[in-house]
Design an enzyme around this catalytic site. Structure first.
Site, PDB file in Angstrom:
ATOM      1  N   PHE A  93      26.498   9.921   4.922  1.00  0.00           N
ATOM      2  CA  PHE A  93      26.182  11.252   4.375  1.00  0.00           C
ATOM      3  C   PHE A  93      26.190  11.303   2.856  1.00  0.00           C
ATOM      4  CE2 PHE A  93      28.049  12.907   8.578  1.00  0.00           C
ATOM      5  CZ  PHE A  93      26.798  12.846   9.189  1.00  0.00           C
ATOM      6  N   LYS A 147      32.405  27.366  10.191  1.00  0.00           N
ATOM      7  CA  LYS A 147      33.559  27.744   9.395  1.00  0.00           C
ATOM      8  C   LYS A 147      34.536  26.566   9.334  1.00  0.00           C
ATOM      9  CE  LYS A 147      37.364  29.833  11.255  1.00  0.00           C
ATOM     10  NZ  LYS A 147      38.171  28.946  12.116  1.00  0.00           N
ATOM     11  N   HIS A 177      32.170  32.011  15.652  1.00  0.00           N
ATOM     12  CA  HIS A 177      31.818  31.958  17.074  1.00  0.00           C
ATOM     13  C   HIS A 177      32.244  33.215  17.836  1.00  0.00           C
ATOM     14  CE1 HIS A 177      35.915  30.338  17.674  1.00  0.00           C
ATOM     15  NE2 HIS A 177      35.786  30.691  18.948  1.00  0.00           N
ATOM     16  N   ASP A 234      42.530  30.765   8.955  1.00  0.00           N
ATOM     17  CA  ASP A 234      41.911  30.194  10.151  1.00  0.00           C
ATOM     18  C   ASP A 234      41.369  31.279  11.092  1.00  0.00           C
ATOM     19  OD1 ASP A 234      41.292  27.922  11.809  1.00  0.00           O
ATOM     20  OD2 ASP A 234      42.965  28.460  13.109  1.00  0.00           O
ATOM     21  N   HIS A 239      37.473  35.679  12.188  1.00  0.00           N
ATOM     22  CA  HIS A 239      37.347  36.295  13.512  1.00  0.00           C
ATOM     23  C   HIS A 239      37.871  37.735  13.564  1.00  0.00           C
ATOM     24  CE1 HIS A 239      36.312  32.278  14.482  1.00  0.00           C
ATOM     25  NE2 HIS A 239      37.511  31.819  14.724  1.00  0.00           N
ATOM     26  N   LYS A 339      49.690  31.521  16.920  1.00  0.00           N
ATOM     27  CA  LYS A 339      49.720  30.366  17.826  1.00  0.00           C
ATOM     28  C   LYS A 339      51.042  30.398  18.589  1.00  0.00           C
ATOM     29  CE  LYS A 339      46.133  28.319  15.720  1.00  0.00           C
ATOM     30  NZ  LYS A 339      44.878  28.967  16.054  1.00  0.00           N
ATOM     31  N   LYS A 344      47.261  33.141  26.258  1.00  0.00           N
ATOM     32  CA  LYS A 344      45.995  33.382  25.558  1.00  0.00           C
ATOM     33  C   LYS A 344      45.562  34.780  25.947  1.00  0.00           C
ATOM     34  CE  LYS A 344      41.435  31.355  24.698  1.00  0.00           C
ATOM     35  NZ  LYS A 344      41.514  31.126  23.265  1.00  0.00           N
TER      36      LYS A 344
HETATM   37  C1  BG6 Z   1      38.899  28.616  15.735  1.00  0.00           C
HETATM   38  C2  BG6 Z   1      40.211  28.313  15.065  1.00  0.00           C
HETATM   39  O1  BG6 Z   1      37.990  29.169  14.823  1.00  0.00           O
HETATM   40  O2  BG6 Z   1      39.122  29.554  16.796  1.00  0.00           O
HETATM   41  C3  BG6 Z   1      41.214  27.774  16.062  1.00  0.00           C
HETATM   42  O3  BG6 Z   1      39.986  27.356  14.039  1.00  0.00           O
HETATM   43  C4  BG6 Z   1      41.375  28.725  17.228  1.00  0.00           C
HETATM   44  O4  BG6 Z   1      42.479  27.576  15.448  1.00  0.00           O
HETATM   45  C5  BG6 Z   1      39.995  29.069  17.807  1.00  0.00           C
HETATM   46  O5  BG6 Z   1      42.174  28.097  18.206  1.00  0.00           O
HETATM   47  C6  BG6 Z   1      40.123  30.154  18.865  1.00  0.00           C
HETATM   48  O6  BG6 Z   1      38.884  30.313  19.487  1.00  0.00           O
HETATM   49  P1  BG6 Z   1      38.790  30.892  20.967  1.00  0.00           P
HETATM   50  O7  BG6 Z   1      37.317  31.002  21.229  1.00  0.00           O
HETATM   51  O8  BG6 Z   1      39.493  29.926  21.857  1.00  0.00           O
HETATM   52  O9  BG6 Z   1      39.480  32.231  20.931  1.00  0.00           O
END
Ligand code: BG6
Length: 489
Positions: A93, A147, A177, A234, A239, A339, A344
């Site tokens: 790269f 990101k 995402h 992060d 998000h 975390k 979740k």
């Molecule tokens: C990512 C973070 O952008 O999103 C991670 O870098 C995190 O630390 C993840 O675990 C969570 O994504 P999801 O889709 O599992 O909620």
């Protein structure tokens, strides 16, 4: 948003094709688009990475990962079609001249190219230079950036500048995402397709909003990377602020990228600054210590593999965010993410105001306010908590709090849950930027986040410990309790 037409042919080039994101998310997402017949028959998928591999080796890595990460049974005919699109090119790269090999690999292919940067941002600039050197950039091409876009306002400007030297803003797709998640997309529908909510979505009807994005996982072997970032950079800077913007923005004129992004940007710009004067009351940071998850003992952050025992990086953040505008004056948005929390679990809870007067005192002395819960993941759904009469002949009216529960898995049980990356890949191929973050949004989000990080540095206080498997430090409970409210558990 796109319709589901199959877009025109393009070459899809993934830089960092052998990396974790590509194997776990991007290639499976492209395979799913193949299943749905949404990739043009003439498009090729070009894997570019540092390692020397033959095409056959690349193909077998792809097949192995599809078998691992695609939940449904792999369809052999679709797989053959997909595999036939693959091309592999080893690249250095940082050496622009090596991009001539990519030029050779792309020769005779489609004129439009989608370049997906699935590499550390530090080399985005090198990739751009290499593409330019090999004459591989035209106005029709698109670039997709993962990101984190920077570590601060300054570094994000640097990265954006490096890329914008070669690609215009309308060619640039910055991924968050969360914007591709079904439930996050549904926020637009919930808010703007239901007059019930559209007309009650402001300081007159809403008391406060809670946004929780909890993860049970810890650092998963990426301690070094994570320690440089921390939970604010992060998760919150991107998000959680994206969710907040969609929840709080004014109705956009339409669903075009310009309209949606302009409204989201106004929200981020209207966020009240959190700085050294108010940080103690507005933002709490925590770090998990040894604890238990589902009965299993797990190490604290400082005891994870590769940890530096002096780290002050936060793994949990709780924030009282306030939006300084007409609609939201006096309505706090409490954000919480961490975390090693018990499970979740991501959800938004909109707490409506209590009735000003209670005529049901005899049966219910303190009428609870309505609550709208939007379950983002898992167990996606929407739930409305409301009061109802308990049927019966008793002369005294008996009432009860009940919920209307729209569970997506029960209601749409024939529909496959589409992964965020499938949606986002499709939108890139269709040239629709509305689910991607504009440069202005990224920079406004950094201005807000940088101020918090700076304030934490000046207070010099270590993050508050919380046991792994708990809902965060006690001070995060005080953050909301000070306002006579409490987190929904
Ligand atoms: C990512 C973070 O952008 O999103 C991670 O870098 C995190 O630390 C993840 O675990 C969570 O994504 P999801 O889709 O599992 O909620």
């Amino acid at each position: 948003m796109s319709n589901l037409d199959c877009q025109s042919a393009s070459e899809i080039v993934i830089f960092g094709a052998m990396g974790d994101l590509s194997c776990r998310k991007l290639l499976p997402a492209l395979y799913q688009l193949e299943v749905c017949g949404l990739i043009n028959k003439d498009s090729r998928i070009v894997g570019a990475a540092r390692q020397d591999h033959t095409l056959e080796e690349f193909k077998s890595v792809v097949v192995e990962n599809l078998n691992k990460y695609v939940k449904e049974t792999i369809d052999e005919a679709v797989l053959t079609r997909f595999i036939n699109r693959l091309v592999y090119q080893a690249l250095e790269f940082k050496d622009s001249s090596s991009f001539n090999k990519l030029n050779d690999a792309l020769a005779g292919g489609n004129d439009t190219r989608v370049y997906y940067f699935s590499t550390p941002p530090a080399i985005y600039g090198d990739i751009c230079k290499g593409l330019h050197h090999a004459n591989l950039i035209t106005d029709a091409d698109r670039v997709v950036m993962e990101k984190p876009i920077g570590h601060s306002l300054e570094s994000s400007i640097e990265i954006n500048n490096q890329v914008s030297e070669y690609f215009k803003e309308n060619q640039t797709y910055r991924i968050d995402h969360y914007l591709g998640k079904e439930t996050v997309l549904n926020l637009l529908v919930l808010r703007f397709a239901n007059s019930l909510f559209t007309n009650n979505w402001d300081r007159n009807s809403i008391d406060h909003v809670q946004i929780t994005v909890a993860e049970s996982v810890g650092i998963e072997g990426r301690w070094g990377f994570y320690d440089e970032a921390g939970q604010l950079r992060d998760m919150v800077q991107n998000h959680l602020l994206q969710i907040l913007s969609l929840l709080a923005m004014e109705p956009p004129a339409d669903l075009s990228a310009e309209s949606v992004r302009a409204e989201k940007l106004k929200v981020v710009k209207a966020l009240k600054a959190i700085n050294r004067e108010n940080i103690k009351d507005k933002a709490i940071r925590g770090q998990y210590s040894d604890g238990f998850l589902n009965g299993v003992s797990v190490p604290g952050y400082l005891n994870e593999e590769g940890a530096n025992a002096n780290s002050n990086t936060e793994t949990f953040v709780a924030i009282k965010a306030e939006i300084d505008n007409w609609r939201w004056k006096g309505v706090p948005f409490y954000l919480r993410t961490g975390k090693r929390m018990p499970k979740k679990h991501s959800e938004i809870v909109v707490h409506f105001k209590q009735q000003p007067h209670n005529i049901f005192k005899d049966s219910y002395s303190d009428l609870p306010a309505n609550k709208l819960t939007i379950r983002l993941q898992p167990d996606e759904g929407v739930e409305l908590q409301m009061m109802n009469k308990i049927p019966g002949i008793a002369s005294q009216m008996r009432i009860q709090e009940n919920k209307l529960d729209l569970s997506f898995s029960d209601t749409y049980n024939d529909e496959r849950v589409v992964d965020a990356y499938e949606r986002l890949m499709l939108e890139v191929l269709n040239g629709n930027q509305s689910l991607f973050v504009s440069r202005d949004e990224v920079e406004a989000a950094w201005i807000w986040a940088d101020s918090i990080i700076e304030a934490w540095k000046t207070t010099n206080e270590a993050p508050k410990p919380y046991a792994a498997g708990s809902w965060g430090p006690v001070s995060s409970i005080s953050l909301i309790a000070r306002d006579d409210r409490q987190w929904v558990e």
